[in-house]
Design a protein around this motif. Structure first.
Motif, mmCIF file in Angstrom:
data_model
loop_
_atom_site.group_PDB
_atom_site.id
_atom_site.type_symbol
_atom_site.label_atom_id
_atom_site.label_comp_id
_atom_site.label_asym_id
_atom_site.label_seq_id
_atom_site.Cartn_x
_atom_site.Cartn_y
_atom_site.Cartn_z
ATOM 1 N N GLY A 103 36.009 99.935 37.350
ATOM 2 C CA GLY A 103 37.028 100.480 38.231
ATOM 3 C C GLY A 103 36.465 101.463 39.239
ATOM 4 O O GLY A 103 37.010 102.554 39.454
ATOM 5 N N ILE A 104 35.366 101.092 39.892
ATOM 6 C CA ILE A 104 34.673 101.973 40.838
ATOM 7 C C ILE A 104 35.451 102.076 42.147
ATOM 8 O O ILE A 104 35.922 101.075 42.690
ATOM 9 C CB ILE A 104 33.245 101.450 41.113
ATOM 10 C CG1 ILE A 104 32.425 101.406 39.813
ATOM 11 C CG2 ILE A 104 32.549 102.314 42.162
ATOM 12 C CD1 ILE A 104 32.251 102.736 39.136
ATOM 13 N N ASN A 105 35.562 103.286 42.669
ATOM 14 C CA ASN A 105 36.210 103.524 43.959
ATOM 15 C C ASN A 105 35.224 103.553 45.116
ATOM 16 O O ASN A 105 35.542 103.127 46.229
ATOM 17 C CB ASN A 105 36.967 104.853 43.933
ATOM 18 C CG ASN A 105 37.971 104.931 42.816
ATOM 19 O OD1 ASN A 105 37.709 105.543 41.774
ATOM 20 N ND2 ASN A 105 39.126 104.287 42.993
ATOM 21 N N MET A 140 41.344 109.059 38.491
ATOM 22 C CA MET A 140 39.958 109.533 38.603
ATOM 23 C C MET A 140 39.212 108.721 39.649
ATOM 24 O O MET A 140 39.272 107.490 39.658
ATOM 25 C CB MET A 140 39.242 109.412 37.251
ATOM 26 C CG MET A 140 37.794 109.884 37.295
ATOM 27 S SD MET A 140 36.940 109.662 35.733
ATOM 28 C CE MET A 140 37.755 110.885 34.723
ATOM 29 N N ASN A 141 38.527 109.401 40.559
ATOM 30 C CA ASN A 141 37.741 108.751 41.603
ATOM 31 C C ASN A 141 36.322 108.529 41.091
ATOM 32 O O ASN A 141 35.549 109.471 40.937
ATOM 33 C CB ASN A 141 37.727 109.624 42.858
ATOM 34 C CG ASN A 141 37.055 108.928 44.030
ATOM 35 O OD1 ASN A 141 36.570 107.801 43.914
ATOM 36 N ND2 ASN A 141 37.012 109.600 45.160
ATOM 37 N N LYS A 142 35.975 107.258 40.828
ATOM 38 C CA LYS A 142 34.664 106.938 40.266
ATOM 39 C C LYS A 142 33.692 106.509 41.360
ATOM 40 O O LYS A 142 34.028 105.693 42.221
ATOM 41 C CB LYS A 142 34.783 105.818 39.224
ATOM 42 C CG LYS A 142 35.443 106.242 37.922
ATOM 43 C CD LYS A 142 35.369 105.116 36.900
ATOM 44 C CE LYS A 142 35.913 105.550 35.551
ATOM 45 N NZ LYS A 142 35.800 104.461 34.547
ATOM 46 N N VAL A 143 32.478 107.057 41.287
ATOM 47 C CA VAL A 143 31.408 106.756 42.246
ATOM 48 C C VAL A 143 30.243 106.138 41.490
ATOM 49 O O VAL A 143 29.930 106.554 40.365
ATOM 50 C CB VAL A 143 30.942 108.038 42.964
ATOM 51 C CG1 VAL A 143 29.825 107.717 43.955
ATOM 52 C CG2 VAL A 143 32.115 108.715 43.678
ATOM 53 N N ILE A 144 29.583 105.154 42.125
ATOM 54 C CA ILE A 144 28.416 104.545 41.481
ATOM 55 C C ILE A 144 27.274 104.431 42.494
ATOM 56 O O ILE A 144 27.512 104.237 43.692
ATOM 57 C CB ILE A 144 28.745 103.149 40.885
ATOM 58 C CG1 ILE A 144 27.645 102.697 39.913
ATOM 59 C CG2 ILE A 144 28.963 102.104 41.990
ATOM 60 C CD1 ILE A 144 28.054 101.507 39.054
ATOM 61 N N THR A 145 26.059 104.612 42.018
ATOM 62 C CA THR A 145 24.864 104.402 42.841
ATOM 63 C C THR A 145 23.777 103.785 41.981
ATOM 64 O O THR A 145 23.848 103.846 40.736
ATOM 65 C CB THR A 145 24.369 105.715 43.478
ATOM 66 O OG1 THR A 145 23.335 105.413 44.424
ATOM 67 C CG2 THR A 145 23.811 106.679 42.432
ATOM 68 N N TYR A 146 22.789 103.174 42.620
ATOM 69 C CA TYR A 146 21.709 102.496 41.911
ATOM 70 C C TYR A 146 20.362 102.873 42.516
ATOM 71 O O TYR A 146 20.265 103.232 43.682
ATOM 72 C CB TYR A 146 21.866 100.971 42.015
ATOM 73 C CG TYR A 146 23.096 100.397 41.360
ATOM 74 C CD1 TYR A 146 23.032 99.834 40.088
ATOM 75 C CD2 TYR A 146 24.313 100.409 42.025
ATOM 76 C CE1 TYR A 146 24.161 99.288 39.489
ATOM 77 C CE2 TYR A 146 25.455 99.863 41.438
ATOM 78 C CZ TYR A 146 25.370 99.306 40.174
ATOM 79 O OH TYR A 146 26.492 98.780 39.585
ATOM 80 N N GLY A 147 19.311 102.752 41.709
ATOM 81 C CA GLY A 147 17.965 102.980 42.211
ATOM 82 C C GLY A 147 16.929 102.890 41.116
ATOM 83 O O GLY A 147 17.253 102.849 39.925
ATOM 84 N N GLU A 187 34.506 94.524 49.866
ATOM 85 C CA GLU A 187 35.626 93.749 49.334
ATOM 86 C C GLU A 187 36.154 94.344 48.035
ATOM 87 O O GLU A 187 37.312 94.136 47.662
ATOM 88 C CB GLU A 187 35.172 92.301 49.111
ATOM 89 C CG GLU A 187 36.241 91.373 48.558
ATOM 90 C CD GLU A 187 35.727 89.966 48.325
ATOM 91 O OE1 GLU A 187 36.390 89.215 47.585
ATOM 92 O OE2 GLU A 187 34.653 89.623 48.881
ATOM 93 N N TYR A 188 35.273 95.130 47.362
ATOM 94 C CA TYR A 188 35.618 95.632 46.032
ATOM 95 C C TYR A 188 35.824 97.146 45.977
ATOM 96 O O TYR A 188 36.509 97.654 45.082
ATOM 97 C CB TYR A 188 34.518 95.247 45.041
ATOM 98 C CG TYR A 188 34.186 93.780 45.077
ATOM 99 C CD1 TYR A 188 34.972 92.851 44.394
ATOM 100 C CD2 TYR A 188 33.105 93.310 45.835
ATOM 101 C CE1 TYR A 188 34.687 91.494 44.450
ATOM 102 C CE2 TYR A 188 32.805 91.960 45.890
ATOM 103 C CZ TYR A 188 33.603 91.054 45.203
ATOM 104 O OH TYR A 188 33.317 89.712 45.267
ATOM 105 N N CYS A 189 35.213 97.889 46.911
ATOM 106 C CA CYS A 189 35.333 99.346 46.912
ATOM 107 C C CYS A 189 34.845 99.898 48.241
ATOM 108 O O CYS A 189 34.350 99.145 49.084
ATOM 109 C CB CYS A 189 34.535 99.955 45.756
ATOM 110 S SG CYS A 189 32.738 99.713 45.905
ATOM 111 N N ASP A 190 34.967 101.205 48.428
ATOM 112 C CA ASP A 190 34.386 101.830 49.617
ATOM 113 C C ASP A 190 32.864 101.826 49.495
ATOM 114 O O ASP A 190 32.321 102.001 48.394
ATOM 115 C CB ASP A 190 34.877 103.274 49.760
ATOM 116 C CG ASP A 190 36.361 103.360 50.072
ATOM 117 O OD1 ASP A 190 36.898 102.398 50.655
ATOM 118 O OD2 ASP A 190 36.987 104.374 49.707
ATOM 119 N N VAL A 191 32.174 101.654 50.628
ATOM 120 C CA VAL A 191 30.713 101.666 50.647
ATOM 121 C C VAL A 191 30.258 102.795 51.572
ATOM 122 O O VAL A 191 30.655 102.840 52.740
ATOM 123 C CB VAL A 191 30.137 100.318 51.124
ATOM 124 C CG1 VAL A 191 28.626 100.404 51.252
ATOM 125 C CG2 VAL A 191 30.530 99.206 50.163
#
Length: 447
Positions: free
Chosen positions: A86-88, A1-8, A105-109
């Motif tokens: 486990g964010i991608n 599973m491709n996990k995406v994260i965002t903040y705001g 260093e930890y995931c795609d940005v």
């Protein structure tokens, strides 16, 4: 599973937010949205958040794009969340281009281009409003203003006006605004309020054009270069029930406001003298040093040093004298002396001379000391005869400080209140009148 994260913060949710969530969702299979807590917003300098954390979470949930919602509560949490979940892919708006590269260093940005011009399509509750602001001018201070506006909720910078359309277009692209124009009529038709960041000598003309177009005005200091012009501008704004505010960031920052309250409280006794200095060394063919652009130390810096004087001693002085060192037809350094009935004050401003930039308020029982740079007040001391009675005060001065003047401006608009206690019209007129006297050569002594 491709996990995406965002903040705001997601305050006053609008289509800019929704589009970002939609595009973030399309980058993977599972979208996690981090909504900032109230305490973290304050810690990172986000001002004027109008909706509660629960309201903001409900708004994000209502979009249907978030598979999971978490609360961001502290700096550094992003790395923790990315590793734990486990964010991608980390996604954020292009406003923050480069700021989160450390997460690579930890995931795609991925930086997504922001939605330009959200005011006409805002998804907002009837109790709230988003003030659409247009900027007149596209120089250094205008760039800082756009950056600082991101920390004030309930405002959107829509576009820019400059009679030099090439400069306006470049600014629009760099700051990702909705429009750029060299036509004032078109400019006013697309915004509800104006921030004036043009050269000093153009302020009065633009202020009056904006007020006549029914727009609230936040204008960089000095508001105008003459007492008469400032009086006319405030009279017109008052008649039309519009906000006119002079943008002196110091007047609206928390530490300076608290310092004034303590000085007025009588803790240091009766105030008998004030000393304020603000100097910086500049060079080159820049506006501050050009006589044709109303350059010079008094025009550029006196609004700051006169601010604590007028706030604590008032507008009714008996005499004002200037002592100036001139260079290339502008004052590279000026010392001013003001005499009141029961107190004195002195100030120093300079673009070609350097001195200690502190503020000292002398009282009959003690004194207040604010170290350089006092105009970005973060720390001050109330000192007394007995050193053990000294009290120290610490505050945080956020960013460049322009967010404080913008917050005051937005608050006045929302409250339908044209009067600011932190810088009144009479105090603003005082500042212009002192500049006016210097420009007319009244009591100016060349050293």
């Amino acid at each position: 599973m491709n996990k995406v994260i965002t903040y705001g913060t997601f305050d006053l949710l609008h289509y800019g937010h929704v589009n970002l969530l939609k595009r973030a969702k399309a980058l993977g299979d599972y979208l996690i949205v981090g909504v900032t807590s109230d305490s973290y917003d304050l810690e990172r300098g986000k001002l004027n958040v109008q909706q509660s954390l629960l309201q903001r979470i409900d708004n994000v949930r209502a979009t249907g794009f978030a598979d999971e919602i978490i609360v961001e509560e502290f700096e550094g949490q992003k790395i923790f969340d990315i590793q734990k979940m486990g964010i991608n892919t980390f996604v954020i708006g292009s406003d923050w281009e480069g700021k989160f590269d450390y997460l690579k260093e930890y995931c795609d940005v991925v930086y997504l281009e922001r939605t330009r011009g959200i005011s006409s399509t805002a998804l907002r509750q009837k109790d709230y409003d988003i003030v659409s602001i247009g900027i007149i001018g596209s120089g250094r201070i205008a760039k800082r203003f756009v950056k600082e506006s991101k920390y004030v909720s309930g405002v959107n910078i829509e576009g820019v006006f400059n009679p030099n359309i090439t400069s306006a277009q470049k600014f629009k692209e760099q700051e990702e605004l909705q429009f750029a124009t060299d036509d004032l009529k078109d400019f006013f038709s697309m915004i509800s309020a104006v921030y004036i960041a043009s050269p000093h000598q153009t302020h009065f003309g633009y202020i009056m054009e904006a007020l006549k177009a029914g727009k609230h005005v936040l204008c960089e200091k000095p508001l105008t270069l003459t007492k008469q012009e400032t009086m006319l501008a405030y009279d017109y704004a008052r008649k039309e029930k519009l906000v006119l505010l002079e943008a002196i960031k110091t007047a609206y920052c928390p530490a300076f406001k608290h310092m004034l309250l303590l000085a007025k409280s009588g803790r240091i006794g009766n105030i008998k003298d004030i000393e304020a200095s603000f100097t910086k060394l500049v060079a080159g063919n820049i506006r501050e040093l050009r006589v044709d652009m109303s350059g010079g130390s008094i025009n550029e810096l006196s609004s700051y040093v006169l601010l604590p004087i007028v706030k604590l001693l008032g507008t009714e002085y008996k005499k004002l004298e200037f002592y100036s060192y001139m260079q290339n037809q502008i004052d590279a350094f000026t010392k001013g002396l003001l005499y009141y009935n029961n107190a004195t004050a002195s100030f120093k401003v300079g673009l070609g001379c350097k001195t200690e930039g502190d503020l000292i308020i002398t009282g009959t029982s003690g004194y207040i000391y604010v170290p350089a740079p006092w105009w970005k007040t973060e720390y001050f001391e109330m000192r007394f005869e007995k050193p053990e009675n000294t009290t120290k005060y610490f505050y945080k001065f956020e960013g460049d400080g322009l967010r404080y003047e913008l917050l005051e401006f937005i608050s006045l608009i929302n409250k339908k209140q044209s009067y600011s206690q932190h810088l009144t019209s009479s105090e603003s007129i005082f500042l212009s009148s002192c500049i006016d006297k210097f420009r007319q050569g009244q009591n100016v002594n060349i050293i």
